[in-house]
Design a protein around this motif. Sequence first.
Motif, PDB file in Angstrom:
ATOM      1  N   ASN A  87       0.685  -1.212   0.071  1.00  0.00           N
ATOM      2  CA  ASN A  87      -0.098  -0.066  -0.113  1.00  0.00           C
ATOM      3  C   ASN A  87       0.783   1.112   0.005  1.00  0.00           C
ATOM      4  OD1 ASN A  87      -2.344  -1.477   0.285  1.00  0.00           O
ATOM      5  ND2 ASN A  87      -2.302  -1.547   2.276  1.00  0.00           N
ATOM      6  N   SER A  88       2.187   1.030   0.209  1.00  0.00           N
ATOM      7  CA  SER A  88       3.045   2.045  -0.034  1.00  0.00           C
ATOM      8  C   SER A  88       3.948   2.463  -1.216  1.00  0.00           C
ATOM      9  CB  SER A  88       3.951   2.320   1.351  1.00  0.00           C
ATOM     10  OG  SER A  88       4.873   1.460   1.192  1.00  0.00           O
ATOM     11  N   LYS A  89       4.866   3.223  -0.900  1.00  0.00           N
ATOM     12  CA  LYS A  89       5.647   3.535  -2.216  1.00  0.00           C
ATOM     13  C   LYS A  89       6.924   2.776  -2.107  1.00  0.00           C
ATOM     14  CE  LYS A  89       3.720   8.153  -3.522  1.00  0.00           C
ATOM     15  NZ  LYS A  89       4.175   9.505  -3.693  1.00  0.00           N
ATOM     16  N   ILE A  90       7.104   2.101  -1.057  1.00  0.00           N
ATOM     17  CA  ILE A  90       8.246   1.417  -0.459  1.00  0.00           C
ATOM     18  C   ILE A  90       8.345  -0.055  -1.386  1.00  0.00           C
ATOM     19  CG2 ILE A  90       9.568   0.406   1.283  1.00  0.00           C
ATOM     20  CD1 ILE A  90       8.221   2.342   3.442  1.00  0.00           C
ATOM     21  N   VAL A  91       9.856  -0.111  -1.696  1.00  0.00           N
ATOM     22  CA  VAL A  91       9.998  -1.150  -2.734  1.00  0.00           C
ATOM     23  C   VAL A  91      11.405  -2.000  -2.096  1.00  0.00           C
ATOM     24  CG1 VAL A  91      10.943  -2.174  -4.687  1.00  0.00           C
ATOM     25  CG2 VAL A  91       9.125  -0.483  -4.716  1.00  0.00           C
ATOM     26  N   GLY A  92      11.506  -3.074  -1.617  1.00  0.00           N
ATOM     27  CA  GLY A  92      12.607  -3.669  -0.921  1.00  0.00           C
ATOM     28  C   GLY A  92      12.342  -5.070  -0.613  1.00  0.00           C
ATOM     29  N   GLU A  93      13.376  -6.058  -0.761  1.00  0.00           N
ATOM     30  CA  GLU A  93      13.345  -7.245   0.052  1.00  0.00           C
ATOM     31  C   GLU A  93      14.956  -7.520   0.895  1.00  0.00           C
ATOM     32  OE1 GLU A  93      12.544 -10.159  -2.975  1.00  0.00           O
ATOM     33  OE2 GLU A  93      10.454  -9.653  -3.311  1.00  0.00           O
ATOM     34  N   ASP A  94      15.771  -6.777   0.705  1.00  0.00           N
ATOM     35  CA  ASP A  94      16.880  -6.844   1.282  1.00  0.00           C
ATOM     36  C   ASP A  94      16.599  -6.958   2.940  1.00  0.00           C
ATOM     37  OD1 ASP A  94      20.053  -6.746   1.701  1.00  0.00           O
ATOM     38  OD2 ASP A  94      19.073  -4.915   3.167  1.00  0.00           O
ATOM     39  N   PRO A  95      17.206  -8.048   3.586  1.00  0.00           N
ATOM     40  CA  PRO A  95      16.612  -8.222   5.050  1.00  0.00           C
ATOM     41  C   PRO A  95      16.991  -7.113   5.733  1.00  0.00           C
ATOM     42  CG  PRO A  95      18.025  -9.948   4.048  1.00  0.00           C
ATOM     43  CD  PRO A  95      17.939  -9.144   3.069  1.00  0.00           C
ATOM     44  N   LYS A  96      18.090  -6.388   5.818  1.00  0.00           N
ATOM     45  CA  LYS A  96      18.330  -5.030   6.726  1.00  0.00           C
ATOM     46  C   LYS A  96      17.374  -4.255   6.118  1.00  0.00           C
ATOM     47  CE  LYS A  96      23.517  -5.901   7.251  1.00  0.00           C
ATOM     48  NZ  LYS A  96      24.806  -5.131   7.034  1.00  0.00           N
ATOM     49  N   TYR A  97      16.984  -3.958   5.103  1.00  0.00           N
ATOM     50  CA  TYR A  97      15.925  -3.157   4.599  1.00  0.00           C
ATOM     51  C   TYR A  97      14.632  -3.251   5.293  1.00  0.00           C
ATOM     52  CZ  TYR A  97      13.735   0.664   2.080  1.00  0.00           C
ATOM     53  OH  TYR A  97      12.691   1.699   1.696  1.00  0.00           O
ATOM     54  N   LEU A  98      14.426  -4.574   5.265  1.00  0.00           N
ATOM     55  CA  LEU A  98      12.861  -5.002   5.690  1.00  0.00           C
ATOM     56  C   LEU A  98      13.081  -4.791   7.265  1.00  0.00           C
ATOM     57  CD1 LEU A  98      12.086  -8.279   3.721  1.00  0.00           C
ATOM     58  CD2 LEU A  98      11.061  -5.858   3.497  1.00  0.00           C
ATOM     59  N   GLU A  99      14.040  -5.236   7.970  1.00  0.00           N
ATOM     60  CA  GLU A  99      14.191  -4.908   9.537  1.00  0.00           C
ATOM     61  C   GLU A  99      13.921  -3.608   9.867  1.00  0.00           C
ATOM     62  OE1 GLU A  99      17.534  -5.632  13.177  1.00  0.00           O
ATOM     63  OE2 GLU A  99      17.761  -6.263  11.105  1.00  0.00           O
ATOM     64  N   LEU A 100      14.611  -2.761   8.888  1.00  0.00           N
ATOM     65  CA  LEU A 100      14.420  -1.170   9.264  1.00  0.00           C
ATOM     66  C   LEU A 100      12.944  -0.853   9.200  1.00  0.00           C
ATOM     67  CD1 LEU A 100      15.511   1.761   9.339  1.00  0.00           C
ATOM     68  CD2 LEU A 100      15.190   1.646   6.925  1.00  0.00           C
ATOM     69  N   ILE A 101      12.163  -1.460   8.001  1.00  0.00           N
ATOM     70  CA  ILE A 101      10.661  -1.055   7.714  1.00  0.00           C
ATOM     71  C   ILE A 101       9.953  -1.735   8.925  1.00  0.00           C
ATOM     72  CG2 ILE A 101       8.780  -1.196   6.230  1.00  0.00           C
ATOM     73  CD1 ILE A 101      11.240   0.545   5.196  1.00  0.00           C
ATOM     74  N   THR A 102      10.301  -2.826   9.294  1.00  0.00           N
ATOM     75  CA  THR A 102       9.618  -3.390  10.498  1.00  0.00           C
ATOM     76  C   THR A 102       9.704  -2.729  11.902  1.00  0.00           C
ATOM     77  OG1 THR A 102       9.916  -5.865   9.838  1.00  0.00           O
ATOM     78  CG2 THR A 102       9.331  -5.540  12.068  1.00  0.00           C
ATOM     79  N   LYS A 103      10.851  -2.100  11.910  1.00  0.00           N
ATOM     80  CA  LYS A 103      11.048  -1.023  13.270  1.00  0.00           C
ATOM     81  C   LYS A 103      10.055   0.139  12.977  1.00  0.00           C
ATOM     82  CE  LYS A 103      15.593  -2.470  14.648  1.00  0.00           C
ATOM     83  NZ  LYS A 103      17.029  -2.035  14.488  1.00  0.00           N
ATOM     84  N   ALA A 104      10.317   0.590  11.643  1.00  0.00           N
ATOM     85  CA  ALA A 104       9.312   1.984  11.411  1.00  0.00           C
ATOM     86  C   ALA A 104       7.910   1.504  11.623  1.00  0.00           C
ATOM     87  CB  ALA A 104       9.464   2.272  10.024  1.00  0.00           C
ATOM     88  N   LEU A 105       7.416   0.464  11.344  1.00  0.00           N
ATOM     89  CA  LEU A 105       6.073   0.005  11.413  1.00  0.00           C
ATOM     90  C   LEU A 105       5.536  -0.124  12.847  1.00  0.00           C
ATOM     91  CD1 LEU A 105       3.268  -0.745   9.912  1.00  0.00           C
ATOM     92  CD2 LEU A 105       4.270  -3.001  10.058  1.00  0.00           C
ATOM     93  N   ILE A 106       6.581  -0.449  13.540  1.00  0.00           N
ATOM     94  CA  ILE A 106       6.231  -0.701  15.146  1.00  0.00           C
ATOM     95  C   ILE A 106       5.948   0.806  15.686  1.00  0.00           C
ATOM     96  CG2 ILE A 106       7.252  -1.261  17.310  1.00  0.00           C
ATOM     97  CD1 ILE A 106       8.447  -3.900  15.823  1.00  0.00           C
ATOM     98  N   VAL A 107       7.159   1.507  15.240  1.00  0.00           N
ATOM     99  CA  VAL A 107       7.261   3.170  15.742  1.00  0.00           C
ATOM    100  C   VAL A 107       6.045   3.895  15.513  1.00  0.00           C
ATOM    101  CG1 VAL A 107       8.564   5.023  15.727  1.00  0.00           C
ATOM    102  CG2 VAL A 107       9.943   2.918  16.050  1.00  0.00           C
ATOM    103  N   SER A 108       5.626   3.610  14.203  1.00  0.00           N
ATOM    104  CA  SER A 108       4.605   4.664  13.686  1.00  0.00           C
ATOM    105  C   SER A 108       3.240   4.335  14.628  1.00  0.00           C
ATOM    106  CB  SER A 108       4.107   3.979  12.251  1.00  0.00           C
ATOM    107  OG  SER A 108       3.492   2.759  12.348  1.00  0.00           O
ATOM    108  N   LYS A 109       2.983   3.127  15.430  1.00  0.00           N
ATOM    109  CA  LYS A 109       1.752   3.415  16.246  1.00  0.00           C
ATOM    110  C   LYS A 109       1.930   4.058  17.342  1.00  0.00           C
ATOM    111  CE  LYS A 109       0.429   0.081  13.144  1.00  0.00           C
ATOM    112  NZ  LYS A 109      -0.236   0.359  12.235  1.00  0.00           N
ATOM    113  N   THR A 110       3.066   4.710  17.732  1.00  0.00           N
ATOM    114  CA  THR A 110       3.225   5.547  18.688  1.00  0.00           C
ATOM    115  C   THR A 110       3.453   7.020  18.589  1.00  0.00           C
ATOM    116  OG1 THR A 110       5.741   5.636  18.844  1.00  0.00           O
ATOM    117  CG2 THR A 110       4.662   3.653  19.905  1.00  0.00           C
ATOM    118  N   ASP A 111       3.818   7.843  19.472  1.00  0.00           N
ATOM    119  CA  ASP A 111       3.915   9.314  18.986  1.00  0.00           C
ATOM    120  C   ASP A 111       5.234   9.727  19.398  1.00  0.00           C
ATOM    121  OD1 ASP A 111       1.520  10.252  17.927  1.00  0.00           O
ATOM    122  OD2 ASP A 111       0.590  10.762  19.866  1.00  0.00           O
TER     123      ASP A 111
END
Length: 512
Positions: A203-227
Amino acid sequence: MKISDIIKKSTISSNLNIKSNLIFPLDINIDQIDINEIEGEFIYFEDNKKIIGNISKNLIAYLQNKKIHNFFPDIMDKIKEGIIAIDENGKIFYANKNYSKILGIPLYHIIGKYIQDIEKEASIIKVLSTHKEIFKKNNYIKSLNKYVDVKILPLFIKNEFKGAISIFNDITEITNLNKEVIRISSVAEEYNQKLELIKELKNSKIVGEDPKYLELITKALIVSKTDVTVLILGENGVGKDVLSNFIHNNSKRASKPFITLNCATIPESLIESELFGYEGGSFTGAKQKGKIGKFQLADQGTIFLDEIGDMSFAMQAKLLRTLETGEIEKIGNESNIKVDVRVIAATNQNLEKKIEEGSFREDLYYRLSIITLEIPPLRERNHDIILLINSYLNYYNKKYNKNLNISTKAYSALLEYNWPGNIRELKNCIEHAVILTNGDCIYLENLPKKFQNKALEDKFVTLEELLNKKEKEILLNSLISNNWNKEKVAKILGIGQRTLYRKIKKYEIKLP
C-alpha cells in the motif's frame, strides 16, 4: 520397659466416656508396648492425674504388625516427587527412588554421602545453617540441567535441629514445553508482523526485499503506532521522505496533516516564521493578515523536518523549547499557542560530530533521537536494485504511455553502477531513459552519459554472470554477518538449508 512403667492400666475404662480416636502422645514408642499386659480394651495416658488421650489395644496390634512389614519405604517410593533427608552435617541418610531417578544416580552412590559433594549449590545446604524452610519454584539445578519446584524443611527432634528434608518435583519437561510455547508464539508473532509489513509495503511506495532494509521497515511500522519523536539518518536520495510518509500513514494521525519543511532550503532569516508563523505587521515586509507556521498547520498531525543538521544553532534552541513544552511562540504574539504535533526529523550529516564541533545542540539531538532509523544506501541493498529498476520502469511506462524493456547491456550497466545518489538517482535515470527511448527497448546509449564510457563496455559480462556475482556477494555477506550460522542465514534469505549448501558449493565459498 514394662507397660506398667509408661501407662496406666485401663481398669477405669468402664467409668470414663472417652472416644477411642483421641490422639495418644507422639513420644510413646509403639514397639515398647506389650499387648499381653493390657487389661481391657484401651490404654489411657495421663498428665498430672488428668487423662490426655487413649489408644485401643487393636490399633496397637495393627500398627505393630505394619511396622514388622515395613511399608514406609514402599510408600515413599510411590511418590512422584524426589525426596532426600540429610542430618545436621549434610550426610544423606534417606532418599527415595525418584530422587535417584531425577539425579540419574543409583541410591547406593547417594546414601551415606554428603550433599555438599553431590550438589555443591544445593539449596538444602543453606538450611543447615539457617534452620529455616525454603520454597522455590522453577529452580534451575545447573549440574543436572533440570528445573524443579522444591520444598525444603528443617528437621527438629525435641526442639533440637537434626537435619533437613527436601521434596522436589522435576518440572523440566513442563518448563521446556512452556519455553517452546513462548518460542512458537514469538515465531507466530514475527510471522504476523511480516504479513502486516508485506500488506503495508504493497500500500506504500516502498520497494525492497533486502533483510536489513525489511528489518528497518519493521521497526518503522512498530514506531508508527506511537507518538515518539523519530530521527531518520541516511545518505542523500535513500528515501528519508518516503520513510517519514510511511510512518505517518501507519500512525493514528494518518488522517491528519503531514507537513514537511526542508531546513536546508529556507534562509536563516525566514526559518522561524516558516516554522512558527507571525502576526500581521509584526515586522517590515510581513503580510497584513499574518502567517500560520508549519507547526500550527501540522496540529494533530505530523511535521517532517528534513535536513535538520542545517538548522542554525539559535533556531535549534527555539525548536527544543517547542518539543519540550508543546507550545509555539508566534512572532509578534505575546502569548504562546499550544500544538499537538508528532515530529520526525532527518539528516544526512553526522550530528554527533557536529555536537563535538559545537554546531549542533546535544540536548536537541537526544530529544530528536529517541528512536533512530538509519536507511542503508542503495549499493548495500543488492537485489533491491533490480526490484527498483523494474518498479520505476513500470511506473514511467504507464506515465509516458510506453511499453519498454531494458537490454542486457543496459541492465548490466545499471547493476554494476555504485549509485552515489541512491534511489533518487536511479529513479531519475530510468525516467531519463524512458523519455529518450523511441523504440521498444532501452539500450546503453539511452542511459545518461556516465553509463556509456568505453571501460564499462569492455568489461561487459552477461546478465547471468552478473546476477551470480551479486548472489555470491549476498550469501557471503550474510554468512559473515551471522557468524556462519547456516540455519539462520537460510531463514533470513528465505531458502532451504539444502539450497543454501548447494549455493555455497556452487560459488566455492570456504566455510571456517
